[in-house]
Design a protein around this motif. Structure first.
Motif, short mmCIF file in Angstrom:
data_model
loop_
_atom_site.label_atom_id
_atom_site.label_comp_id
_atom_site.label_asym_id
_atom_site.label_seq_id
_atom_site.Cartn_x
_atom_site.Cartn_y
_atom_site.Cartn_z
N UNK A 160 23.68 -16.90 65.14
CA UNK A 160 23.75 -18.24 65.37
C UNK A 160 22.76 -19.24 64.68
N UNK A 161 21.47 -18.61 64.30
CA UNK A 161 20.61 -19.35 63.39
C UNK A 161 21.33 -19.60 61.96
N UNK A 162 22.09 -18.87 61.74
CA UNK A 162 23.05 -19.24 60.37
C UNK A 162 23.76 -20.26 60.30
N UNK A 163 24.38 -20.36 61.68
CA UNK A 163 25.14 -21.63 62.14
C UNK A 163 24.62 -22.95 61.88
N UNK A 164 23.45 -22.86 62.72
CA UNK A 164 22.40 -24.14 62.78
C UNK A 164 21.43 -24.27 61.61
N UNK A 165 21.68 -23.23 60.65
CA UNK A 165 20.56 -23.30 59.71
C UNK A 165 19.04 -23.41 60.14
N UNK A 166 18.54 -22.23 60.69
CA UNK A 166 17.20 -22.66 61.04
C UNK A 166 16.63 -21.33 60.53
N UNK A 167 16.25 -21.32 59.35
CA UNK A 167 15.47 -20.32 58.53
C UNK A 167 14.19 -19.52 59.19
N UNK A 168 13.54 -20.73 59.79
CA UNK A 168 12.10 -20.18 60.40
C UNK A 168 12.41 -19.14 61.57
N UNK A 169 13.20 -19.71 62.43
CA UNK A 169 13.68 -18.92 63.62
C UNK A 169 14.36 -17.59 63.22
N UNK A 170 15.20 -17.69 62.16
CA UNK A 170 15.93 -16.47 61.62
C UNK A 170 15.05 -15.35 61.30
N UNK A 171 13.73 -15.70 60.36
CA UNK A 171 12.92 -15.02 59.96
C UNK A 171 12.17 -14.43 61.32
N UNK A 172 11.71 -15.33 62.23
CA UNK A 172 11.04 -14.62 63.24
C UNK A 172 12.10 -13.56 63.98
N UNK A 173 13.16 -13.97 64.13
CA UNK A 173 14.27 -13.03 65.01
C UNK A 173 14.41 -11.52 64.16
#
Lengths: 232, 232
Positions: B124-137
């Motif tokens: 999902x993060x890739x869809x919304x482009x949320x690199x910060x949360x992506x890294x956390x996940x």
DNA sequence: GTAATAGTTTTCGTATACGATTTCGTACTC
DNA sequence: GAGTACGAAATCGTATACGAAAACTATTAC
């Protein structure tokens, strides 16, 4: 003037550094054996410095796993615990495996020759039963293999592991003759793998097994002699 | 009483511990970026403690590779150097590979399910482009895999590597979308290997490659954009 | 204009001092 | 006699202070 003569000729200048080197040396050579209580004021007096640099040294040793530190209580030389030995050996087998594989392509004929010479001397040590020198030569052997390791972080981890082992071995873990013979053979096999340009994967596996086998030998001996766990 | 409110709610009591946690947090979240000069007196004042515990904290961070310390000169936040990044990633690939292989037999269905959920959220993060949360996940995902690791030394090395990376990434290294998609796929593949009870060797290789691929992606990007090395 | 030098400032390194915490020994009570 | 509570000793944790080393700056000589 003062220039307190610390154990080894470590005159780096910084008191903190001196204290670090001195205490570390004493732990590794067994003068401070596992469980020994490290009292800041006492060490400070021994070394002729104040407690501040000593404290710094102790905490550094803690970070390296050589001492155990407890808040408001003090520091003791860590070790003894066979579980800890297992953890260290297992970690080391992984790190050394990687270090050897990474170094292999950079090891030249001269290095191989030097390693062979060391290994030959190790064989001699087995004849005359000189475990102390054997251990030293063993380090030399592996140093030859690792000195070209292109990744300093990995090399650092190898050294840390060795220090831990030195601290443990000097007091608790015995020399296993049968294993030593096997070890020397494995060294030779490793050298052959390297000089024939074996794949990184094969070299890594061999190096890893070399360390694992030592661990297994220890575990077998511990089980056989019903090794009673010396408590902390 | 005083109970200085340090950055995160770290009320362990010891001033030294507080300083350590505070400075570490600031390095990792990027408040102190690489090259930043850490002046003892200044930090001490900021935190409302004296220089002694701050100094201790800094040296501890040095041991973990987060800061660089120079005798009689001072400490700076380390990082930046692409070579250092390479070393860290290479080491981490080895350590994580081993950690995953050792953990695998201990990972249950519940863990797998949890990891899958995290991985789905990463998509999902890739869809919304949320690199910060992506890294956390991403960290969460790997935490699930590692939390059962039976060797605490190895686990510790993993955490140290992550901290270093966090410090580096927060300031210099960019998010590479193409790689991120691939990464999520590799996660899924890893989970399948684990739940089908693949050999420790295969799992280790896969885990290693997962990290190596990220490194390669960075190197490719660096080469492509003619990444000009920001000097210390 | 540049380079070397002397003086000043900043910052570190460590000694000393003292408050805080733990531990150990002793006396007292049940 | 065993357990608990209290007090003394030991030890740690940190603040403060000062000497030493490095970095910076301004000045002077060439």
């Amino acid at each position: 003037m003062t220039e307190t003569v610390t154990a080894a000729g470590t005159s780096t200048g910084s008191k903190s550094e001196q204290a670090y080197a001195a205490v570390k040396a004493r732990i590794i050579d067994g003068a401070y054996s596992p469980g020994y209580r490290l009292v800041l004021a006492k060490i400070a007096e021994d070394l002729g410095v104040s407690v501040v640099p000593v404290r710094e040294a102790i905490r550094r040793l803690e970070a390296e796993g050589l001492v155990k530190f407890e808040r408001n209580v003090g520091a003791t030389v860590s070790g003894i615990d066979p579980t800890e030995y297992l953890y260290t050996m297992q970690t080391l087998s992984i790190i050394e495996g990687a270090a050897t594989a990474l170094s292999a392509p950079l090891i030249g004929e001269a290095d191989i020759a030097r390693a062979r010479a060391v290994n030959a001397e190790m064989r001699d040590c087995l004849q005359h039963f000189d475990p102390v020198r054997f251990t030293q030569l063993n380090q030399d052997f592996h140093s030859v293999l690792f000195e070209h390791c292109p990744n300093p972080h990995i090399l650092d981890l190898v050294h840390r592991g060795w220090n831990r082992l030195a601290a443990l071995r000097s007091s608790t873990f015995r020399f296993v003759p049968g294993r030593a013979h096997q070890s020397v053979d494995e060294h030779e096999a490793l050298l052959r793998l390297i000089e024939t340009g074996a794949s990184a994967d094969d070299i890594e596996k061999a190096a890893r097994l070399h360390r694992s086998a030592t661990l297994d030998a220890y575990l077998a001996q511990a089980a056989a002699t019903d090794h009673h766990t010396p408590q902390q």
